[in-house]
Design an enzyme around this catalytic site. Structure first.
Site, PDB file in Angstrom:
ATOM      1  N   SER A  70       0.837  -1.197   0.000  1.00 59.38           N
ATOM      2  CA  SER A  70       0.000   0.000   0.000  1.00 59.38           C
ATOM      3  C   SER A  70       0.874   1.250   0.000  1.00 59.38           C
ATOM      4  O   SER A  70       2.050   1.195   0.335  1.00 59.38           O
ATOM      5  CB  SER A  70      -0.893   0.004   1.245  1.00 59.38           C
ATOM      6  N   GLY A  71       0.280   2.372  -0.390  1.00 59.43           N
ATOM      7  CA  GLY A  71       0.995   3.633  -0.343  1.00 59.43           C
ATOM      8  C   GLY A  71       1.339   4.186  -1.711  1.00 59.43           C
ATOM      9  O   GLY A  71       1.114   3.552  -2.740  1.00 59.43           O
ATOM     10  N   GLY A 123       5.826  -0.368   0.428  1.00 64.21           N
ATOM     11  CA  GLY A 123       6.514   0.833   0.854  1.00 64.21           C
ATOM     12  C   GLY A 123       6.823   0.781   2.340  1.00 64.21           C
ATOM     13  O   GLY A 123       6.611  -0.237   3.004  1.00 64.21           O
ATOM     14  N   GLY A 129       1.466   4.100   8.223  1.00 65.98           N
ATOM     15  CA  GLY A 129       1.029   5.487   8.094  1.00 65.98           C
ATOM     16  C   GLY A 129      -0.292   5.607   7.356  1.00 65.98           C
ATOM     17  O   GLY A 129      -1.056   6.544   7.570  1.00 65.98           O
ATOM     18  N   GLU A 162      -0.692  -5.601   5.593  1.00 70.17           N
ATOM     19  CA  GLU A 162       0.666  -5.510   5.069  1.00 70.17           C
ATOM     20  C   GLU A 162       1.574  -6.546   5.721  1.00 70.17           C
ATOM     21  O   GLU A 162       2.390  -7.183   5.055  1.00 70.17           O
ATOM     22  CB  GLU A 162       1.217  -4.100   5.298  1.00 70.17           C
ATOM     23  N   ASP A 207       7.341   3.700   5.982  1.00 66.91           N
ATOM     24  CA  ASP A 207       7.399   5.058   6.503  1.00 66.91           C
ATOM     25  C   ASP A 207       8.801   5.408   6.994  1.00 66.91           C
ATOM     26  O   ASP A 207       9.192   6.571   6.982  1.00 66.91           O
ATOM     27  CB  ASP A 207       6.382   5.222   7.632  1.00 66.91           C
ATOM     28  N   LYS A 266      13.017   8.237   3.757  1.00 64.68           N
ATOM     29  CA  LYS A 266      12.577   7.178   4.665  1.00 64.68           C
ATOM     30  C   LYS A 266      13.754   6.443   5.309  1.00 64.68           C
ATOM     31  O   LYS A 266      13.546   5.627   6.212  1.00 64.68           O
ATOM     32  CB  LYS A 266      11.684   6.187   3.913  1.00 64.68           C
TER      33      LYS A 266
END
Length: 238
Positions: free
Chosen positions: A33-34, A88, A102, A109, A90, A127
């Site tokens: 996700s992201g 991804g 986040g 995930e 954070d 990051k």
């Protein structure tokens, strides 16, 4: 290519991760996700030889990316063994421990990452961090059962070996009330500052009654790709 160097870096990192880890010999791929994962799916769609693979989403966002891209959607119930998951993060430390969640998808995930033979992180250079909790100061996302959120907040403040600098229930931006995850839970963001032993902290938080999942991903990733500000891509290996 975007004129924004951050976006350019994220795209290049995502493309490199796909090119090096997803092949036609794979069968099942986890899609995280992201914002970076948008570029992961974009690269997959540029490769016709990857069209036949099964893709497992970690969130409603990644499910839509898979469906709208015309890829074959699968579920973790159908395919509990995944070849590669790309997601991804954070924040990532030099040992490839990561803070994720986040976007409030940390449970799915983690399930999809743990099911994978290989877990690969894609992110931009912002990051990277010497320690978790240094660059990402919004806190570790802790998904909690709604009825227990006040109990968990009290336990975070009183029962852990390190005290949080700040902990708060994550509130929605465009609606009244808290953020609700895809699982119908709430999210507490707990900031501890620099975390020296993230695995120990993860274990402590997971033992608190009412905690559903914790956005600390420790010892899980094999490789990370970072888009640098100059347009290059750097990597870290476990």
């Amino acid at each position: 290519m975007s004129s924004n160097p951050i976006e350019t870096g994220k795209k290049l990192a995502a493309y490199a991760a796909v090119d090096e880890h997803i092949t036609a010999d794979c069968k099942v791929i986890g899609i995280g996700s992201g914002s970076t994962v948008v570029y992961v799916v974009e690269r997959i769609l540029q490769k016709p030889e990857l069209k036949h693979l099964i893709y497992i989403p970690t969130s409603f966002q990644s499910k839509l990316l898979i469906i709208e891209g015309g890829l074959t959607l699968g579920s973790i119930e159908q395919y509990p063994e995944i070849d590669v998951t790309i997601d991804g993060a954070d924040e990532v430390d030099p040992q490839l421990n990561a803070i994720k969640g986040g976007g409030a998808c940390q449970f799915q995930e983690k399930v999809v990452a743990e099911a994978a033979k290989k877990f690969v992180i894609v992110a931009d250079y912002r990051k990277k961090s010497s320690n978790l909790g240094v660059e990402w100061v919004k806190g570790i996302p802790i998904e909690v059962v709604p009825m227990a959120y006040k109990l968990v907040m009290r336990s975070i403040d009183s029962k852990l070996s390190i005290k949080p600098i700040d902990s708060k229930l994550r509130m929605a931006i465009n609606k009244a009330g808290p953020v609700v995850t895809d699982n119908g839970n709430f999210v507490i963001d707990a900031h501890f500052g620099a975390i020296d032993r993230p695995l120990d902290l993860l274990r402590e938080i997971k033992l608190l009654t009412g905690v559903y999942e914790v956005g600390l991903f420790c010892g899980m990733a094999q490789m990370a790709y970072f888009g640098e500000g100059d347009g290059s891509v750097s990597t870290l290996s476990a």
